[in-house]
Structure formats: structure tokens, C-alpha cells
Design a protein around this motif. Sequence first.
Motif, PDB file in Angstrom:
ATOM      1  N   CYS A 210       0.817  -1.210   0.000  1.00 45.82           N
ATOM      2  CA  CYS A 210       0.000   0.000   0.000  1.00 45.82           C
ATOM      3  C   CYS A 210       0.852   1.262   0.000  1.00 45.82           C
ATOM      4  CB  CYS A 210      -0.923   0.005   1.212  1.00 45.82           C
ATOM      5  SG  CYS A 210      -2.097  -1.371   1.250  1.00 45.82           S
ATOM      6  N   GLN A 215      -3.429   8.531  -3.232  1.00 43.92           N
ATOM      7  CA  GLN A 215      -4.782   8.458  -2.693  1.00 43.92           C
ATOM      8  C   GLN A 215      -5.775   7.821  -3.670  1.00 43.92           C
ATOM      9  OE1 GLN A 215      -6.274  12.222  -1.328  1.00 43.92           O
ATOM     10  NE2 GLN A 215      -8.082  11.339  -0.374  1.00 43.92           N
ATOM     11  N   CYS A 218      -5.530   3.977  -3.548  1.00 39.62           N
ATOM     12  CA  CYS A 218      -5.498   3.399  -2.202  1.00 39.62           C
ATOM     13  C   CYS A 218      -6.766   2.607  -1.872  1.00 39.62           C
ATOM     14  CB  CYS A 218      -5.291   4.509  -1.182  1.00 39.62           C
ATOM     15  SG  CYS A 218      -5.131   3.909   0.513  1.00 39.62           S
ATOM     16  N   TYR A 219      -6.807   1.358  -2.332  1.00 37.78           N
ATOM     17  CA  TYR A 219      -7.942   0.486  -2.029  1.00 37.78           C
ATOM     18  C   TYR A 219      -7.474  -0.893  -1.557  1.00 37.78           C
ATOM     19  CZ  TYR A 219     -10.746   4.055  -4.270  1.00 37.78           C
ATOM     20  OH  TYR A 219     -11.355   5.246  -4.566  1.00 37.78           O
ATOM     21  N   PRO A 226      -6.650  -4.853   2.158  1.00 35.30           N
ATOM     22  CA  PRO A 226      -7.156  -3.476   2.071  1.00 35.30           C
ATOM     23  C   PRO A 226      -6.086  -2.464   2.471  1.00 35.30           C
ATOM     24  CG  PRO A 226      -8.667  -4.891   3.292  1.00 35.30           C
ATOM     25  CD  PRO A 226      -7.391  -5.668   3.130  1.00 35.30           C
ATOM     26  N   CYS A 227      -6.148  -1.299   1.821  1.00 36.21           N
ATOM     27  CA  CYS A 227      -5.260  -0.191   2.173  1.00 36.21           C
ATOM     28  C   CYS A 227      -6.067   0.921   2.846  1.00 36.21           C
ATOM     29  CB  CYS A 227      -4.583   0.372   0.927  1.00 36.21           C
ATOM     30  SG  CYS A 227      -3.519  -0.804   0.052  1.00 36.21           S
ATOM     31  N   TYR A 228      -5.363   1.819   3.549  1.00 33.66           N
ATOM     32  CA  TYR A 228      -6.021   2.931   4.234  1.00 33.66           C
ATOM     33  C   TYR A 228      -5.215   4.199   3.998  1.00 33.66           C
ATOM     34  CZ  TYR A 228      -7.662   5.940   8.002  1.00 33.66           C
ATOM     35  OH  TYR A 228      -8.150   6.998   8.714  1.00 33.66           O
ATOM     36  N   TRP A 229      -5.906   5.264   3.600  1.00 33.02           N
ATOM     37  CA  TRP A 229      -5.230   6.531   3.325  1.00 33.02           C
ATOM     38  C   TRP A 229      -5.211   7.384   4.597  1.00 33.02           C
ATOM     39  CZ3 TRP A 229      -2.032   8.544   0.072  1.00 33.02           C
ATOM     40  CH2 TRP A 229      -1.884   9.948  -0.019  1.00 33.02           C
ATOM     41  N   THR A 230      -4.005   7.703   5.057  1.00 34.25           N
ATOM     42  CA  THR A 230      -3.864   8.458   6.307  1.00 34.25           C
ATOM     43  C   THR A 230      -3.879   9.957   6.077  1.00 34.25           C
ATOM     44  OG1 THR A 230      -1.452   8.594   6.179  1.00 34.25           O
ATOM     45  CG2 THR A 230      -2.409   6.609   7.183  1.00 34.25           C
ATOM     46  N   LEU A 234       0.442   5.589   3.454  1.00 39.62           N
ATOM     47  CA  LEU A 234      -0.470   4.486   3.270  1.00 39.62           C
ATOM     48  C   LEU A 234      -0.035   3.296   4.092  1.00 39.62           C
ATOM     49  CD1 LEU A 234      -0.493   4.965  -0.558  1.00 39.62           C
ATOM     50  CD2 LEU A 234      -2.516   5.166   0.832  1.00 39.62           C
ATOM     51  N   TYR A 236      -1.335  -0.859   5.660  1.00 38.83           N
ATOM     52  CA  TYR A 236      -2.314  -1.930   5.633  1.00 38.83           C
ATOM     53  C   TYR A 236      -3.410  -1.629   6.650  1.00 38.83           C
ATOM     54  CZ  TYR A 236       1.115  -4.765   3.156  1.00 38.83           C
ATOM     55  OH  TYR A 236       2.027  -5.250   2.253  1.00 38.83           O
ATOM     56  N   GLN A 237      -4.649  -1.844   6.271  1.00 42.92           N
ATOM     57  CA  GLN A 237      -5.761  -1.657   7.202  1.00 42.92           C
ATOM     58  C   GLN A 237      -5.829  -2.831   8.163  1.00 42.92           C
ATOM     59  OE1 GLN A 237      -9.502  -0.762   5.310  1.00 42.92           O
ATOM     60  NE2 GLN A 237     -10.690  -1.583   7.002  1.00 42.92           N
TER      61      GLN A 237
END
Length: 239
Positions: A210, A215, A218-219, A226-230, A234, A236-237
Amino acid sequence: MNDKKCFWNPSVKTCVDLACANIEVSNLYNTHAKCFAVDSNLGCTIRALNKVAAPGCMARGPCSSYTIKDQCITNASGIDCVWNTNSSLPEPACQDKSCTTAPQLSTLTHNDCFKYYNTPIQMLMVDNQFQEDVNKLLAVQLKLQVLSIARINAAGDPCGWNGKECNDKSCSTAPATSEFDDDAKCKAYLNNKCTVSSDGQGCIDIPEICELMNQKQCYYNSTGQPCYWTGTLLYYQDL
């Protein structure tokens, strides 16, 4: 006595060994359909003399041996024949069905050609400038510069048109245009294997991690996590 089939000739009322040449020569057997119906395993066809249908039946042979359209159905092996009337021939002729026997006036697109001859080596739509050398086209089809044939290669794998040339379909063959300007569009392009490129147009392979994504990408990473946009980085979720 050899346990072979016999055939009753209905007009002349004789019993003969079942063979195409033994079927009576009469108007009872004056079309391919009538001769073929005698025995589907034997599969006879109509006789022809001087390129005209003649009463009686004969065994099937090579497509090229047939001289009238009514004979031109299948060869001795049961493979399709085609009565070719294309203007490239000096006169109509019966030929083995192939890409080059497709009627020139009604096969104008890839889909027309695909429907005409759907086999492991698929039919390609050929631009006029290439028609004299179809066999060479098939050998180099991945590099053809004709948009209408950018569909599949000879192995049945999908092709991709990137706006300039045809190649094996991959994320990089998606055109760098607004047609592919977000993650969803790129995932739909090739079985969820792609995401939008970093500059926002065109597609790339989904990165392995990720942290390599922006952005709009970022999926999920390439392993499906899954990825998470901070907002800046980025990760891992947590699941």
C-alpha cells in the motif's frame, strides 16, 4: 455374409451393398440432402457432371474435388466446406472453410468474422491493405496497426489497443485518457488486476504494498489486502 449393411434401391428394386456408388441413379437421389439421408455414417453427396448436378450419389472427398455448390457441404472427414464466391477467385470454387473464405461483402468487422469462423485460430478482420497476405498477418497479429482487430490473439487470449498498437492485454495497454482515470475503471479493464496510474490517466499493475500508492490508488494491494489513506502515508488496514 460379412455382416455389412445392405441397401434397397426403391425404384429398380434391387438389394445392394450399402455404398454411395451403389445407390440407384434416379431423381430419388438428386440432391446432397437426399444422398446424405441414405445413411448418416456413410454420408454420401450428390454426383456432378460438367459442373452440373446429376442423379445418383458419390462418396465425399476433399472440398476441392466438389464442382457444384450442392456438394460443397463437408469433406470426407466431416469438416466444413465453403462455396467461395469472392472476387479474388477466377470463378466460384469449393474450399476448406478458413478465414480467407469469408465473404468479403458481409464480413466487415471483427465480430462478423468471429461469428463466421469461431475456432482455436480465430478469424481476424483484415484491412484492405493487408488482404493479399493474410497468413503473414496471422503470424504477427499482436503488432497489427488496425484498431478493429484488437480483440484476441491466435491462442484466444485478449488483446489490448493502447491507441497506437495492439499487444497482449495488460494494465499498460489501457489508454492514458479520461476513459481510465480512476481505480474502478482500471479494475474493470482487466479482472481487478489494475489501478489508475500515478498521473491519473491510464492503468498500472496494482502495487505489492500500500505504501507505494497515492490516494486515488489506495484500495487494495496486489495480494488483496485493504489499504487505508492516512492523509500522507499508506498502511495496511487492520482487519
